[in-house]
Structure formats: C-alpha cells, structure tokens
Design a protein around this motif. Structure first.
Motif, PDB file in Angstrom:
ATOM      1  N   LYS A  10       0.843  -1.197   0.000  1.00 57.25           N
ATOM      2  CA  LYS A  10       0.000   0.000   0.000  1.00 57.25           C
ATOM      3  C   LYS A  10       0.878   1.245   0.000  1.00 57.25           C
ATOM      4  O   LYS A  10       1.954   1.268   0.598  1.00 57.25           O
ATOM      5  N   GLU A  11       0.409   2.278  -0.650  1.00 57.34           N
ATOM      6  CA  GLU A  11       1.189   3.504  -0.858  1.00 57.34           C
ATOM      7  C   GLU A  11       1.732   4.106   0.436  1.00 57.34           C
ATOM      8  O   GLU A  11       2.863   4.587   0.467  1.00 57.34           O
ATOM      9  N   GLU A  12       0.978   4.050   1.506  1.00 55.21           N
ATOM     10  CA  GLU A  12       1.430   4.683   2.758  1.00 55.21           C
ATOM     11  C   GLU A  12       2.615   3.969   3.405  1.00 55.21           C
ATOM     12  O   GLU A  12       3.291   4.529   4.260  1.00 55.21           O
ATOM     13  N   ARG A  13       2.906   2.729   2.985  1.00 51.34           N
ATOM     14  CA  ARG A  13       4.031   1.978   3.551  1.00 51.34           C
ATOM     15  C   ARG A  13       5.155   1.719   2.553  1.00 51.34           C
ATOM     16  O   ARG A  13       6.219   1.233   2.917  1.00 51.34           O
ATOM     17  N   VAL A  14       4.953   2.061   1.308  1.00 46.86           N
ATOM     18  CA  VAL A  14       5.904   1.689   0.267  1.00 46.86           C
ATOM     19  C   VAL A  14       7.281   2.320   0.480  1.00 46.86           C
ATOM     20  O   VAL A  14       8.305   1.670   0.249  1.00 46.86           O
ATOM     21  N   ASN A  15       7.367   3.556   0.941  1.00 46.53           N
ATOM     22  CA  ASN A  15       8.673   4.192   1.148  1.00 46.53           C
ATOM     23  C   ASN A  15       9.470   3.517   2.255  1.00 46.53           C
ATOM     24  O   ASN A  15      10.688   3.383   2.155  1.00 46.53           O
ATOM     25  N   LYS A  16       8.799   3.085   3.311  1.00 49.56           N
ATOM     26  CA  LYS A  16       9.489   2.380   4.395  1.00 49.56           C
ATOM     27  C   LYS A  16      10.053   1.052   3.903  1.00 49.56           C
ATOM     28  O   LYS A  16      11.180   0.687   4.233  1.00 49.56           O
ATOM     29  N   VAL A  28      16.448  -3.451  -8.630  1.00 48.06           N
ATOM     30  CA  VAL A  28      16.457  -3.858 -10.030  1.00 48.06           C
ATOM     31  C   VAL A  28      15.494  -2.997 -10.828  1.00 48.06           C
ATOM     32  O   VAL A  28      15.844  -2.454 -11.865  1.00 48.06           O
ATOM     33  N   GLN A  29      14.264  -2.899 -10.363  1.00 52.76           N
ATOM     34  CA  GLN A  29      13.264  -2.017 -10.954  1.00 52.76           C
ATOM     35  C   GLN A  29      12.148  -1.851  -9.941  1.00 52.76           C
ATOM     36  O   GLN A  29      12.235  -2.380  -8.842  1.00 52.76           O
ATOM     37  N   ASN A  30      11.124  -1.095 -10.299  1.00 50.07           N
ATOM     38  CA  ASN A  30      10.053  -0.807  -9.333  1.00 50.07           C
ATOM     39  C   ASN A  30       9.609  -2.070  -8.608  1.00 50.07           C
ATOM     40  O   ASN A  30       9.215  -3.044  -9.230  1.00 50.07           O
ATOM     41  N   SER A  31       9.712  -2.043  -7.299  1.00 47.37           N
ATOM     42  CA  SER A  31       9.241  -3.122  -6.421  1.00 47.37           C
ATOM     43  C   SER A  31       9.977  -4.448  -6.597  1.00 47.37           C
ATOM     44  O   SER A  31       9.460  -5.492  -6.200  1.00 47.37           O
ATOM     45  N   VAL A  32      11.175  -4.445  -7.173  1.00 47.90           N
ATOM     46  CA  VAL A  32      11.947  -5.670  -7.358  1.00 47.90           C
ATOM     47  C   VAL A  32      13.386  -5.442  -6.890  1.00 47.90           C
ATOM     48  O   VAL A  32      14.046  -4.503  -7.322  1.00 47.90           O
ATOM     49  N   PHE A  33      13.847  -6.331  -6.011  1.00 45.96           N
ATOM     50  CA  PHE A  33      15.214  -6.288  -5.494  1.00 45.96           C
ATOM     51  C   PHE A  33      15.822  -7.671  -5.602  1.00 45.96           C
ATOM     52  O   PHE A  33      15.117  -8.677  -5.579  1.00 45.96           O
ATOM     53  N   GLU A  34      17.160  -7.723  -5.693  1.00 45.11           N
ATOM     54  CA  GLU A  34      17.826  -9.015  -5.747  1.00 45.11           C
ATOM     55  C   GLU A  34      19.208  -8.893  -5.141  1.00 45.11           C
ATOM     56  O   GLU A  34      19.767  -7.801  -5.054  1.00 45.11           O
ATOM     57  N   GLY A  35      19.741 -10.035  -4.704  1.00 41.13           N
ATOM     58  CA  GLY A  35      21.093 -10.039  -4.186  1.00 41.13           C
ATOM     59  C   GLY A  35      21.379 -11.211  -3.282  1.00 41.13           C
ATOM     60  O   GLY A  35      20.506 -12.028  -2.979  1.00 41.13           O
ATOM     61  N   GLU A  36      22.628 -11.265  -2.858  1.00 44.01           N
ATOM     62  CA  GLU A  36      23.149 -12.340  -2.008  1.00 44.01           C
ATOM     63  C   GLU A  36      22.998 -11.917  -0.539  1.00 44.01           C
ATOM     64  O   GLU A  36      23.367 -10.802  -0.176  1.00 44.01           O
ATOM     65  N   ILE A  49      10.609  -6.625   7.760  1.00 40.51           N
ATOM     66  CA  ILE A  49       9.480  -6.512   6.830  1.00 40.51           C
ATOM     67  C   ILE A  49       8.166  -6.690   7.586  1.00 40.51           C
ATOM     68  O   ILE A  49       7.218  -5.926   7.403  1.00 40.51           O
ATOM     69  N   ARG A  50       8.108  -7.703   8.442  1.00 37.21           N
ATOM     70  CA  ARG A  50       6.865  -7.980   9.181  1.00 37.21           C
ATOM     71  C   ARG A  50       6.473  -6.827  10.097  1.00 37.21           C
ATOM     72  O   ARG A  50       5.289  -6.647  10.397  1.00 37.21           O
ATOM     73  N   LYS A  51       7.441  -6.043  10.558  1.00 39.47           N
ATOM     74  CA  LYS A  51       7.148  -4.882  11.413  1.00 39.47           C
ATOM     75  C   LYS A  51       6.527  -3.731  10.621  1.00 39.47           C
ATOM     76  O   LYS A  51       5.849  -2.891  11.189  1.00 39.47           O
ATOM     77  N   ILE A  52       6.779  -3.691   9.311  1.00 41.65           N
ATOM     78  CA  ILE A  52       6.315  -2.579   8.481  1.00 41.65           C
ATOM     79  C   ILE A  52       4.991  -2.881   7.785  1.00 41.65           C
ATOM     80  O   ILE A  52       4.102  -2.038   7.756  1.00 41.65           O
ATOM     81  N   ILE A  53       4.852  -4.064   7.231  1.00 45.12           N
ATOM     82  CA  ILE A  53       3.705  -4.339   6.361  1.00 45.12           C
ATOM     83  C   ILE A  53       2.435  -4.668   7.148  1.00 45.12           C
ATOM     84  O   ILE A  53       2.481  -4.991   8.326  1.00 45.12           O
ATOM     85  N   ASP A  58      -0.867  -6.160   2.196  1.00 48.55           N
ATOM     86  CA  ASP A  58       0.376  -6.123   1.430  1.00 48.55           C
ATOM     87  C   ASP A  58       0.836  -7.525   1.047  1.00 48.55           C
ATOM     88  O   ASP A  58       0.481  -8.507   1.692  1.00 48.55           O
ATOM     89  N   SER A  59       1.662  -7.587  -0.002  1.00 46.90           N
ATOM     90  CA  SER A  59       2.156  -8.872  -0.480  1.00 46.90           C
ATOM     91  C   SER A  59       3.635  -8.765  -0.817  1.00 46.90           C
ATOM     92  O   SER A  59       4.061  -7.819  -1.484  1.00 46.90           O
ATOM     93  N   ILE A  60       4.415  -9.749  -0.358  1.00 52.78           N
ATOM     94  CA  ILE A  60       5.837  -9.822  -0.671  1.00 52.78           C
ATOM     95  C   ILE A  60       6.130 -11.246  -1.126  1.00 52.78           C
ATOM     96  O   ILE A  60       5.787 -12.210  -0.447  1.00 52.78           O
TER      97      ILE A  60
END
Length: 86
Positions: A10-16, A28-36, A49-53, A58-60
C-alpha cells in the motif's frame, strides 16, 4: 543464498519498505530487489518486513536460489544496473 524479492505494498508503507530493501539488496526495478544474503541477514530482513507491512493488505514474494550463478536477461530498459550476478 541468492534472493529475488518482489513486493506490492500500500502507498502509505511503500517508502518504508523501499528504504529497508535498499539496506539489504540491490534495486532492479520498481518493487523488485535481488542479491546475495547470509541466513542471518535474510532472517533480519524478514523480521523487519513484518514490522512494516500489513499482512492483510500487502504482499511480498521471495524467491531463493542456491546456485552459484544466476543469469538475468533484460529486454527493454535496464532500471537498476548491477551487472553480472554472482
């Protein structure tokens, strides 16, 4: 282990969530991250993540890969230039 994380927040939590993800993974691009990540880093990321969403709104999605090499092909605009993935 190598992770790809995709989120729909949701928009109100996306920046966090965006700030949190940048601490751990490569954008990588909007709403997509990757790495080791180590197992400990991954567990801390999930806790934060669980503390914020709001789990009712919301869906991850988290994809994990154990292979040493992951190849990524981009068709179109490269949003986050991270080069070859190790």
């Amino acid at each position: 282990m190598y992770y790809i994380v995709v989120y729909d927040i949701k928009e109100e939590r996306v920046n966090k969530v965006l700030k949190l993800m940048r601490k751990y993974l490569n954008w990588v691009q909007n709403s997509v991250f990757e790495g080791e990540l180590t197992e400990g880093q991954f567990e801390r990321l999930k806790i934060e993540i669980r503390k914020i969403i709001n789990s009712n709104e919301d869906s991850i999605l988290i994809y994990s890969m154990e292979q040493k090499w992951v190849n990524r092909e981009v068709i179109g605009v490269e949003r986050g230039d991270i080069g070859r993935i190790i």
